[in-house]
Write a protein that holds these residues in place. Structure first.
Motif, PDB file in Angstrom:
ATOM      1  N   ARG A  32       0.605  -1.308   0.061  1.00  0.00           N
ATOM      2  CA  ARG A  32       0.047  -0.024   0.163  1.00  0.00           C
ATOM      3  C   ARG A  32       0.880   1.379   0.058  1.00  0.00           C
ATOM      4  O   ARG A  32       0.604   2.080  -0.792  1.00  0.00           O
ATOM      5  CB  ARG A  32      -0.857   0.045   1.254  1.00  0.00           C
ATOM      6  CG  ARG A  32      -2.058  -1.266   0.968  1.00  0.00           C
ATOM      7  CD  ARG A  32      -3.158  -0.894   2.077  1.00  0.00           C
ATOM      8  NE  ARG A  32      -2.713  -0.620   3.487  1.00  0.00           N
ATOM      9  CZ  ARG A  32      -3.620  -0.689   4.456  1.00  0.00           C
ATOM     10  NH1 ARG A  32      -4.715  -0.303   4.313  1.00  0.00           N
ATOM     11  NH2 ARG A  32      -3.165  -0.306   5.780  1.00  0.00           N
ATOM     12  N   ALA A  33       1.727   1.193   1.061  1.00  0.00           N
ATOM     13  CA  ALA A  33       2.864   2.404   0.977  1.00  0.00           C
ATOM     14  C   ALA A  33       3.583   2.595  -0.418  1.00  0.00           C
ATOM     15  O   ALA A  33       3.628   3.667  -1.104  1.00  0.00           O
ATOM     16  CB  ALA A  33       3.606   2.449   2.009  1.00  0.00           C
ATOM     17  N   ASN A  34       3.991   1.595  -0.978  1.00  0.00           N
ATOM     18  CA  ASN A  34       4.740   1.484  -2.218  1.00  0.00           C
ATOM     19  C   ASN A  34       3.957   2.186  -3.277  1.00  0.00           C
ATOM     20  O   ASN A  34       4.403   2.983  -4.061  1.00  0.00           O
ATOM     21  CB  ASN A  34       5.110   0.337  -2.786  1.00  0.00           C
ATOM     22  CG  ASN A  34       6.330  -0.289  -1.952  1.00  0.00           C
ATOM     23  OD1 ASN A  34       6.919   0.609  -1.044  1.00  0.00           O
ATOM     24  ND2 ASN A  34       6.673  -1.465  -2.095  1.00  0.00           N
ATOM     25  N   LEU A  35       2.731   1.600  -3.440  1.00  0.00           N
ATOM     26  CA  LEU A  35       1.765   2.363  -4.608  1.00  0.00           C
ATOM     27  C   LEU A  35       1.138   3.755  -4.210  1.00  0.00           C
ATOM     28  O   LEU A  35       1.343   4.392  -5.156  1.00  0.00           O
ATOM     29  CB  LEU A  35       0.748   1.534  -4.785  1.00  0.00           C
ATOM     30  CG  LEU A  35       0.884   0.097  -5.775  1.00  0.00           C
ATOM     31  CD1 LEU A  35       0.991   0.630  -7.267  1.00  0.00           C
ATOM     32  CD2 LEU A  35       1.724  -0.809  -5.351  1.00  0.00           C
ATOM     33  N   ARG A  36       1.054   4.060  -2.995  1.00  0.00           N
ATOM     34  CA  ARG A  36       0.757   5.312  -2.524  1.00  0.00           C
ATOM     35  C   ARG A  36       1.827   6.289  -2.965  1.00  0.00           C
ATOM     36  O   ARG A  36       1.428   7.265  -3.530  1.00  0.00           O
ATOM     37  CB  ARG A  36       0.186   5.293  -1.288  1.00  0.00           C
ATOM     38  CG  ARG A  36      -0.271   6.918  -0.848  1.00  0.00           C
ATOM     39  CD  ARG A  36      -1.550   7.368  -1.709  1.00  0.00           C
ATOM     40  NE  ARG A  36      -1.663   8.514  -1.084  1.00  0.00           N
ATOM     41  CZ  ARG A  36      -2.657   9.012  -0.251  1.00  0.00           C
ATOM     42  NH1 ARG A  36      -3.438   8.143   0.313  1.00  0.00           N
ATOM     43  NH2 ARG A  36      -2.841  10.264   0.100  1.00  0.00           N
ATOM     44  N   ALA A  37       2.981   5.879  -2.507  1.00  0.00           N
ATOM     45  CA  ALA A  37       4.136   6.671  -2.861  1.00  0.00           C
ATOM     46  C   ALA A  37       4.350   7.095  -4.228  1.00  0.00           C
ATOM     47  O   ALA A  37       4.363   8.254  -4.679  1.00  0.00           O
ATOM     48  CB  ALA A  37       5.244   6.177  -2.188  1.00  0.00           C
ATOM     49  N   LEU A  38       4.134   6.119  -5.237  1.00  0.00           N
ATOM     50  CA  LEU A  38       4.434   6.285  -6.537  1.00  0.00           C
ATOM     51  C   LEU A  38       3.319   7.153  -7.018  1.00  0.00           C
ATOM     52  O   LEU A  38       3.361   8.031  -7.982  1.00  0.00           O
ATOM     53  CB  LEU A  38       4.381   4.963  -7.336  1.00  0.00           C
ATOM     54  CG  LEU A  38       5.468   4.098  -7.044  1.00  0.00           C
ATOM     55  CD1 LEU A  38       5.425   2.682  -7.456  1.00  0.00           C
ATOM     56  CD2 LEU A  38       6.891   4.524  -7.472  1.00  0.00           C
ATOM     57  N   LYS A  39       1.936   6.889  -6.834  1.00  0.00           N
ATOM     58  CA  LYS A  39       1.001   7.792  -7.166  1.00  0.00           C
ATOM     59  C   LYS A  39       1.072   9.265  -6.412  1.00  0.00           C
ATOM     60  O   LYS A  39       0.868  10.124  -7.515  1.00  0.00           O
ATOM     61  CB  LYS A  39      -0.405   7.415  -6.441  1.00  0.00           C
ATOM     62  CG  LYS A  39      -1.746   8.143  -6.658  1.00  0.00           C
ATOM     63  CD  LYS A  39      -2.454   7.833  -8.009  1.00  0.00           C
ATOM     64  CE  LYS A  39      -3.600   8.665  -7.925  1.00  0.00           C
ATOM     65  NZ  LYS A  39      -4.444   8.259  -9.181  1.00  0.00           N
ATOM     66  N   ASP A  40       1.555   9.306  -5.566  1.00  0.00           N
ATOM     67  CA  ASP A  40       1.858  10.813  -4.740  1.00  0.00           C
ATOM     68  C   ASP A  40       2.932  11.461  -5.724  1.00  0.00           C
ATOM     69  O   ASP A  40       2.968  12.767  -5.499  1.00  0.00           O
ATOM     70  CB  ASP A  40       2.422  10.796  -3.329  1.00  0.00           C
ATOM     71  CG  ASP A  40       1.098  10.522  -2.438  1.00  0.00           C
ATOM     72  OD1 ASP A  40      -0.049  10.438  -3.243  1.00  0.00           O
ATOM     73  OD2 ASP A  40       1.247  10.236  -1.456  1.00  0.00           O
TER      74      ASP A  40
END
Length: 247
Positions: free
Chosen positions: A69-77
């Motif tokens: 979750r953190a990985n995908l959210r960081a890339l999205k951000d």
């Protein structure tokens, strides 16, 4: 310089993206915690690309401990809209032997106990359409980039995502073959599903490191063999990613 469009997630044996120039490092926090490591953001031609090592740059995180979750959210951000996942896998069926690159089009999830949604109990759960787990148009763009770069890639196949970190038994692989799986890995889910929840175009390039259990008379799988095969299969990735980033 253009904004970030493409992000690449590296799996086992792929801890950096050789094609990146003018690299900037970002340490991010998200509402779901910290990603696996710093984001390396750089330039490929005129395109800006973000890279993240899924297991950490020192491979400290086993598959079931990755904070997907953190990985995908960081890339999205960072502004990424497309995510190319590099997954090191075992081959089950004949076209998917060691040192093959494949771009699967289907997925079966055998994992359990992982945080598989961004929904945390507030509001209405999001039931995303996941019939085609890899974004079809983006998957075709990956295949087109591979052809333009002269990198052989097997088109299609079913990825079976297992829990790990142990490797599978012969009987488990036999079941997966009966289920229709061509490839077996430990990181394909919940990553693909989370990407869909975030509205990211997501595709997988599976790097076949070895035959899965019981699929060949190759003896015990060694880490040295796996890393050698990953390096050989990954040799054309910089050219492929460069072509993909241009598009």
């Amino acid at each position: 310089m253009s904004s970030i469009d493409l992000a690449v997630i590296g799996g086992t044996g792929v801890y950096r993206l050789a094609a990146l120039a003018d690299v900037e490092t970002r340490h991010l926090e998200t509402p779901y915690g910290a990603p696996s490591g710093p984001l390396r953001i750089g330039r490929i031609g005129d395109a800006r690309v973000a890279f993240l090592a899924r297991h950490g740059e020192g491979h400290a995180l086993p598959p079931h401990r990755v904070n997907y979750r953190a990985n995908l959210r960081a890339l999205k951000d960072t502004g990424a809209r497309r995510v190319l996942a590099l997954n090191t896998v075992g081959g089950i069926t004949g076209a998917y032997g060691p040192r093959v690159l494949a771009c699967p089009d289907q997925l079966i999830d055998y994992t359990w106990g992982r945080e598989s949604t961004f929904w945390d109990g507030e509001g209405e759960p999001l039931h995303v359409d996941f019939g085609h787990p890899y974004a079809p148009a983006f998957r075709q763009a990956v295949l087109a980039a591979a052809r333009a770069a002269g990198v052989p890639v097997v088109d299609g196949g079913c990825y079976g995502a297992t829990q790990g970190p142990r490797l599978e038994t012969n009987a488990e692989i036999a079941r997966m073959r009966r289920d229709g799986c061509d490839l077996v890995g430990m990181t394909g889910m919940p990553e693909a599903g989370l990407a869909r929840e975030l509205g990211l175009d997501y595709a997988c390039l599976a790097i076949v490191a070895n035959w899965a259990a019981g699929c060949a008379d190759a003896g015990e799988i060694t880490l040295a063999e796996v890393l050698d095969n990953v390096a050989a299969a990954s040799a054309g990735l910089p050219h492929l990613v460069e072509r993909l980033a241009r598009g």
